[in-house]
Design an enzyme around this catalytic site. Structure first.
Site, PDB file in Angstrom:
ATOM      1  CB  SER A   1      -1.060  -0.008   1.198  1.00 52.27           C
ATOM      2  OG  SER A   1      -1.757  -0.958   1.154  1.00 52.27           O
ATOM      3  CD  GLU A   2       0.064   4.377   1.598  1.00 54.97           C
ATOM      4  OE1 GLU A   2      -0.892   4.894   0.768  1.00 54.97           O
ATOM      5  OE2 GLU A   2      -0.291   3.211   1.890  1.00 54.97           O
TER       6      GLU A   2
END
Length: 275
Positions: free
Chosen positions: A47-48
């Site tokens: 996601s990040e």
């Protein structure tokens, strides 16, 4: 010449491996080119990916990238960054991070890390918002708007059972806010005796069809649910497949978000200076 860049893969907002939200943390001594950071984030494909550079005692410059874009705020990767600094690099904290969303703080309270982020209260929208219902496959009882769309449902079972059309969500969320593309939050009051609220988060427009556990969503959810439930401290569950728990408090115009983290892997990226 090959440059060795250490990184750490952390599961955030969980005490268990393979749950919560994965983030990769890349501590740097100095910034590398943005194009290279984007390549690394795409390669890690979580996601990040968080990149941080020290700025002085207790302070770092922090940036977050999804597999496709840089984002202005991210809770779970900030928690992961503080966790790595504390457990892998021996930093005592508290931690201050300079970000696109201003200065953000993280304090350690035992095994839990507590983020101090700005609240983002939503406003209620009128009308039925048929585009949202079609994208989610269910009709929300209420629709609110802060940075993201917030769809309130009558039961957590409805939230858990949603099978959204991510293409439609990306299309309706596209150029929606000055802060960037909006995402969609589905939420309901909890009913299991352990969690006050339940949510899911859909963000295909930034390359994340469903985010497992989303700190930034709770900056919007806490003002809404604190008013609805008459309490400023709530235990929140994000009902993705991986799942995660957030201990949240609304404190004026700030939201404090507590959570755990666990290290999955340490590694090195082998980067050519010529690439």
């Amino acid at each position: 010449m090959v440059r060795r860049v250490p990184f750490f893969h952390v599961d955030a907002f969980t005490s268990d491996l393979f749950a919560g939200n994965p983030a990769v943390v890349v501590p740097l001594e100095a910034w590398m080119p943005e194009a290279r950071m984007r390549q690394m984030a795409a390669e890690h494909n979580v996601s990040e990916t968080a990149f941080l550079v020290p700025e002085g005692p207790g302070q770092w410059h922090l940036r977050w990238f999804t597999p496709t874009t840089e984002v202005a705020i991210c809770g779970h990767a900030t928690l992961a960054a503080a966790f790595v600094l504390a457990t892998e690099q021996g930093e005592p904290g508290p931690f201050r991070f300079r970000t696109l969303s201003g200065m953000l703080g993280v304090a350690r309270e035992g095994e839990r890390f507590v983020l101090d982020f700005p609240a983002n209260p939503p406003r209620r929208l009128g009308g039925s918002q048929p585009g949202l219902a079609a994208a989610l496959g269910a009709v929300p009882r209420e629709v609110w708007k802060a940075r993201d769309w917030i769809c309130v449902f009558d039961s957590p079972e409805t939230v858990r059972a949603l099978f959204p059309d991510h293409g439609r969500i990306a299309a309706l969320a596209g150029a929606e806010t000055p802060a960037g593309p909006a995402r969609v939050i589905a939420t309901a009051r909890g009913d299991d005796g352990m969690h006050d609220i339940v949510s899911r988060y859909f963000a295909a427009v930034v390359g994340i069809p469903e985010d497992p556990v989303t700190g930034a969503a709770h900056l919007q959810l806490l003002p809404l649910w604190a008013e609805k439930l008459g309490r400023n401290t709530l235990v929140c569950h994000q009902a993705s497949v991986r799942g995660g728990t957030l201990w949240c408090t609304l404190a004026g115009d700030r939201v404090q978000i507590g959570g755990h983290a666990v290290l999955y892997a340490r590694g090195e990226a082998l980067l050519s200076d010529q690439a």
